[in-house]
Design a protein around this motif. Structure first.
Motif, PDB file in Angstrom:
ATOM      1  N   GLY A  73     -42.089  35.321  17.515  1.00  0.00           N
ATOM      2  CA  GLY A  73     -43.186  36.151  17.047  1.00  0.00           C
ATOM      3  C   GLY A  73     -43.974  36.758  18.184  1.00  0.00           C
ATOM      4  O   GLY A  73     -43.826  36.387  19.356  1.00  0.00           O
TER       5      GLY A  73
ATOM      6  N   GLU B  21     -40.749  24.525  18.757  1.00  0.00           N
ATOM      7  CA  GLU B  21     -41.818  24.893  19.705  1.00  0.00           C
ATOM      8  C   GLU B  21     -43.159  24.927  18.979  1.00  0.00           C
ATOM      9  O   GLU B  21     -43.226  25.257  17.782  1.00  0.00           O
ATOM     10  CB  GLU B  21     -41.528  26.255  20.317  1.00  0.00           C
TER      11      GLU B  21
ATOM     12  N   GLY C 192     -47.228  36.820  19.874  1.00  0.00           N
ATOM     13  CA  GLY C 192     -48.444  36.027  19.972  1.00  0.00           C
ATOM     14  C   GLY C 192     -49.591  36.738  20.641  1.00  0.00           C
ATOM     15  O   GLY C 192     -50.648  36.134  20.873  1.00  0.00           O
TER      16      GLY C 192
ATOM     17  N   VAL D 156     -43.783  37.468  13.073  1.00  0.00           N
ATOM     18  CA  VAL D 156     -42.396  37.422  13.527  1.00  0.00           C
ATOM     19  C   VAL D 156     -41.926  38.832  13.870  1.00  0.00           C
ATOM     20  O   VAL D 156     -42.151  39.780  13.107  1.00  0.00           O
ATOM     21  CB  VAL D 156     -41.487  36.803  12.455  1.00  0.00           C
TER      22      VAL D 156
ATOM     23  N   ARG E 244     -43.659  21.074  16.862  1.00  0.00           N
ATOM     24  CA  ARG E 244     -44.232  21.484  15.577  1.00  0.00           C
ATOM     25  C   ARG E 244     -44.204  20.304  14.599  1.00  0.00           C
ATOM     26  O   ARG E 244     -43.248  19.515  14.580  1.00  0.00           O
ATOM     27  CB  ARG E 244     -43.432  22.662  15.042  1.00  0.00           C
TER      28      ARG E 244
ATOM     29  N   GLN F 228     -53.189  36.339  19.927  1.00  0.00           N
ATOM     30  CA  GLN F 228     -53.787  35.026  20.195  1.00  0.00           C
ATOM     31  C   GLN F 228     -54.170  34.836  21.663  1.00  0.00           C
ATOM     32  O   GLN F 228     -54.782  33.823  21.997  1.00  0.00           O
ATOM     33  CB  GLN F 228     -52.808  33.918  19.790  1.00  0.00           C
TER      34      GLN F 228
ATOM     35  N   ASP G 106     -49.315  30.633  15.282  1.00  0.00           N
ATOM     36  CA  ASP G 106     -48.205  31.577  15.312  1.00  0.00           C
ATOM     37  C   ASP G 106     -48.685  33.026  15.284  1.00  0.00           C
ATOM     38  O   ASP G 106     -49.773  33.338  14.796  1.00  0.00           O
ATOM     39  CB  ASP G 106     -47.289  31.357  14.105  1.00  0.00           C
TER      40      ASP G 106
ATOM     41  N   PRO H 281     -38.355  31.914  24.020  1.00  0.00           N
ATOM     42  CA  PRO H 281     -39.632  31.313  23.621  1.00  0.00           C
ATOM     43  C   PRO H 281     -40.589  31.157  24.795  1.00  0.00           C
ATOM     44  O   PRO H 281     -40.172  31.042  25.948  1.00  0.00           O
ATOM     45  CB  PRO H 281     -39.217  29.931  23.082  1.00  0.00           C
TER      46      PRO H 281
ATOM     47  N   THR I 265     -45.648  26.954  18.885  1.00  0.00           N
ATOM     48  CA  THR I 265     -45.860  28.232  18.203  1.00  0.00           C
ATOM     49  C   THR I 265     -44.581  29.056  18.332  1.00  0.00           C
ATOM     50  O   THR I 265     -43.673  28.688  19.083  1.00  0.00           O
ATOM     51  CB  THR I 265     -47.034  29.044  18.799  1.00  0.00           C
ATOM     52  N   ASN I 266     -44.553  30.165  17.621  1.00  0.00           N
ATOM     53  CA  ASN I 266     -43.362  31.028  17.673  1.00  0.00           C
ATOM     54  C   ASN I 266     -43.462  32.125  18.722  1.00  0.00           C
ATOM     55  O   ASN I 266     -42.680  33.069  18.710  1.00  0.00           O
ATOM     56  CB  ASN I 266     -43.104  31.653  16.301  1.00  0.00           C
ATOM     57  N   TRP I 267     -44.393  32.015  19.653  1.00  0.00           N
ATOM     58  CA  TRP I 267     -44.623  33.079  20.620  1.00  0.00           C
ATOM     59  C   TRP I 267     -43.387  33.343  21.484  1.00  0.00           C
ATOM     60  O   TRP I 267     -42.715  32.413  21.937  1.00  0.00           O
ATOM     61  CB  TRP I 267     -45.772  32.741  21.552  1.00  0.00           C
TER      62      TRP I 267
END
Length: 576
Positions: free
Chosen positions: A237, A148, A239, A231, A137, A242, A228, A159, A150-152
């Protein structure tokens, strides 16, 4: 389009049987099922009457996720045998009129696949863009908490990104860290996948069940970044917005159809596993005019007993919710598209333990559940052992489990300390995928006739009573009831193609519906309890003919009412 008797595809009258090879039959005593073991049991499948066998993965694999982590798409893992063994199995099934469908796992590969090994070798690798590699990031150091891309969250806890120390970048893995996601935005990836699929069709298989196929298209912003999700737990979060049914998914599926299936022989079957898909999504996937898939697996109905803490926090099923979900899918795909019908598979606990009674009323509840499912409009799927009334394993120790998902959940839950061990074990006993993966129970001998060695997963102790040999010997068994259901679909156009109408939608204990085609009507009734249930039906059903029942004296309506015994199912016919 609405299928008619004259133009309906072959699979509208077919029943598919899923084999999880690791647990089906072991031929060499190593405790793991294999392809030569399948050869020993092909006559069981022929006697059952199924039309298609779907094999869970037998490809070469490190077996991190029991074969859903593939290191070579064009070879068989030595654990299961050889390509020649698979050819022999396919030929034996074809000789018995049974088609063969392979599991297609192309959202991700194993991290030991040569594509990923090359991709990982250097940031300048020509295959670097075959996977989702991203730097830390912005403004953060790789390896730092929260760095990471993204927060997926991964489906398997933690993660969805793994740092590669050698190159200093992260790769995406929606599942295990040993299952890196392929980048379908890259046309070279797609062409390599299509070439592999053509190779299997040329070898003689009859189609594919496509694992999590609706996750292959990810949302990418104008700068090429993944973004992201909201959360949900700590810093992680959701994802899914996405990557579930992403923006290019239908384009990819239509391209796949054109590149792989157009011009091929008739008789292929294309099934998509599509978590998170809605009825509207399924219409698009399965509309014959769009040339994507023949049918999809949906998950709404198998999430209805998940509690506030997720799948390992189960709650009792409310039958009204089940009717609402399945009824909505029946109505939504009535004019265009097609349903897949299933209770069990390699990812779900045993239905007789889940929605039925796996003790005193095992036979009655297993046959009732089968009747209700198979009389819906769609293609039924039978998971190995379901036709025997196999139950959950009821494991009592963490040491009994092998499933990566269950073990990671237990590890995480114990570390957080919010749930005690007894409750964690109760959740695993009810919902773990290992419940579906215990060896098939062929007879009452040690290890249930599955292996001469030590089985990779403990055999259910109830195999002494619940096994294929005993089921075959009993004319009233679960096995013979499944045979009759399959014969009914083969022979009866109303079962295959009749319109579906839900009845008694608000009744908490009885599942009821009709199927109608060209003046022929079927009434299906199923009692989801051990107590007698009395319900009103239209008086025109009084004295109707019994097509199929799961009890010696099936209930028949009189004076507009019918009394169902505990766990009873009955199918009645009325002809105009």
């Amino acid at each position: 389009m609405t299928f008619t008797v004259d133009d309906a595809p072959w699979w509208t009258g077919a029943v598919v049987y899923q084999i999880y090879p690791r647990s089906f039959q072991d031929s060499d005593g190593d405790g793991v099922g294999d392809l030569r073991g399948v050869l020993q049991r092909v006559d069981h499948l022929a006697e059952l009457g199924v039309d298609v066998v779907w094999f869970s993965p037998v490809y070469r694999s490190p077996q991190d996720d029991n074969g859903y982590d593939i290191s070579d798409y064009q070879d068989v893992d030595p654990l299961f045998g050889t390509l020649e063994d698979l050819d022999e199995v396919v030929a034996a099934l074809h000789e018995r009129g049974i088609k063969v469908v392979m599991d297609l796992v192309v959202n991700h590969t194993s991290d030991e696949h040569p594509w990923f090994v090359e991709s990982r070798s250097s940031v300048d690798s020509p295959k670097r863009d075959w996977y989702w590699w991203r730097p830390a990031r912005a403004g953060m150091t790789a390896g730092a908490p929260g760095a990471e891309p993204t927060n997926w969250a991964s489906f398997f806890s933690g993660p969805a990104w793994q740092l590669d120390e050698a190159t200093g970048e992260y790769y995406l893995h929606l599942f295990s860290r040993k299952q890196p996601d392929l980048n379908w935005e890259n046309p070279q990836v797609r062409q390599a996948v299509y070439a592999m699929m053509r190779w299997w069709l040329d070898r003689g298989v009859d189609g594919f069940r496509m694992d999590v196929i609706n996750l292959i298209s990810k949302v990418v912003d104008d700068d090429g970044h993944l973004v992201d999700g909201p959360v949900t737990s700590g810093a992680l979060g959701d994802g899914s917005g996405q990557y579930v049914n992403g923006p290019r998914l239908h384009e990819f599926l239509q391209e796949m159809h054109h590149e792989v299936f157009d011009g091929r022989r008739d008789g292929l079957l294309l099934v998509g596993e599509t978590p998170g898909a809605t009825v509207d999504d399924a219409v698009l996937f399965t509309d014959p005019g769009r040339r994507e898939l023949d049918m999809v697996f949906t998950f709404e109905h198998v999430g209805l007993d998940h509690g506030p803490g997720g799948k390992y926090d189960p709650v009792p099923l409310d039958l009204r919710d089940l009717k609402a979900v399945l009824g909505r899918w029946q109505a939504g795909l009535a004019g265009t598209g097609w349903n897949s019908l299933y209770w069990d598979n390699h990812d779900q606990p045993r239905i007789v333990s889940r929605f039925g009674d796996d003790g005193e009323h095992r036979r009655e509840s297993a046959t009732m559940l089968a009747t209700v499912l198979h009389l819906h409009r769609g293609t039924p799927y039978v998971y190995q052992g379901e036709e025997l009334g196999m139950t959950n394993a009821h494991f009592t120790s963490f040491d009994d489990y092998r499933d990566i998902e269950a073990l990671r959940y237990a590890e995480e839950a114990r570390a957080l300390g919010h749930v005690d061990d007894d409750r964690i074990l109760a959740g695993l006993a009810a919902m773990s995928r290992d419940n579906a993966r215990t060896p098939v129970q062929w007879d009452a001998s040690p290890h249930a006739g599955f292996t001469a060695g030590e089985p990779w997963l403990p055999v259910n102790p109830n195999h002494r009573d619940v096994n294929a040999e005993a089921e075959r010997a009993d004319p009233a068994s679960v096995f013979h009831h499944y045979r009759r259901l399959i014969e009914l679909r083969h022979e009866d156009a109303t079962v295959r193609l009749g319109d579906f109408t839900m009845l008694l939608a608000d009744h908490p204990h009885v599942y009821a519906f009709t199927r109608e085609l060209a003046g022929d009507a079927l009434l299906v009734l199923g009692n989801f309890t051990a107590e007698r249930q009395e319900v009103d039906v239209d008086p025109s059903w009084d004295g109707a003919d019994v097509v199929l029942g799961n009890l010696p004296e099936p209930a028949v309506p009189a004076a507009g009412r019918v009394r169902l015994a505990g766990w009873e199912a009955v199918v009645l016919r009325r002809t105009a």
